[in-house]
Design a protein around this motif. Structure first.
Motif, short mmCIF file in Angstrom:
data_model
loop_
_atom_site.label_atom_id
_atom_site.label_comp_id
_atom_site.label_asym_id
_atom_site.label_seq_id
_atom_site.Cartn_x
_atom_site.Cartn_y
_atom_site.Cartn_z
N ARG A 5 33.13 35.62 37.88
CA ARG A 5 32.73 36.02 39.08
C ARG A 5 33.41 35.43 40.18
N THR A 6 33.83 34.28 40.01
CA THR A 6 34.45 33.29 41.18
C THR A 6 36.03 33.51 41.24
N PHE A 7 36.41 34.24 40.69
CA PHE A 7 37.97 34.69 40.85
C PHE A 7 38.35 34.63 42.32
N SER A 8 37.82 35.28 43.08
CA SER A 8 38.09 35.37 44.35
C SER A 8 37.77 34.14 45.40
N ASN A 9 37.23 32.98 44.84
CA ASN A 9 36.91 31.93 45.45
C ASN A 9 37.92 31.22 46.05
#
Length: 124
Positions: free
Chosen positions: A27-31
């Motif tokens: 879920r950290t792809f867009s970080n």
């Protein structure tokens, strides 16, 4: 934990095109920013291109400018590398990588997560 999986590689003729995809399971792809690197046999891994967290800024190696395009779809947890006008010297294993920094870094040591790579072979 972030897992990156590349796909879309294969054998193409000079002048042909390929579109590589890199999908992240975490879920950290867009970080942070995302980058593409490549490594040919017997050579060091080199920077190909990168895209910022928002997708608003891209950077490319001189060798691929005007031919390759990076894009990302954060809703799909996916980054793409569209490769046009391929040359034999583009032959390499292509890796995607994820950075914690919001921009798209150009150095290998600025990336935290790496995919397993996908082979691109350009030959007639």
């Amino acid at each position: 934990q972030v897992q990156l999986v590349e796909s879309g590689g294969g054998l193409v003729q000079p002048g042909g095109s390929l579109r590589l995809s890199c999908t992240a399971s975490g879920r950290t792809f867009s970080n942070g920013g995302m980058g593409w690197f490549r490594q040919a046999p017997g050579k060091e891994r080199e920077f190909v291109g990168a895209i910022s967290k928002s997708g608003g800024t891209t950077n490319y190696a001189d060798s691929v400018k005007g031919r390759f395009t990076i894009s990302r779809d954060n809703a799909k947890n996916t980054v793409y590398l569209q490769m046009n006008s391929l040359k034999p010297e583009d032959t390499a294993v292509y890796y995607c990588a994820a950075a914690r920094l919001p921009y798209g870094p150009t150095r290998i040591n600025e990336y935290d997560y790496w995919g397993q790579g996908t082979q691109v072979t350009v030959s007639s």
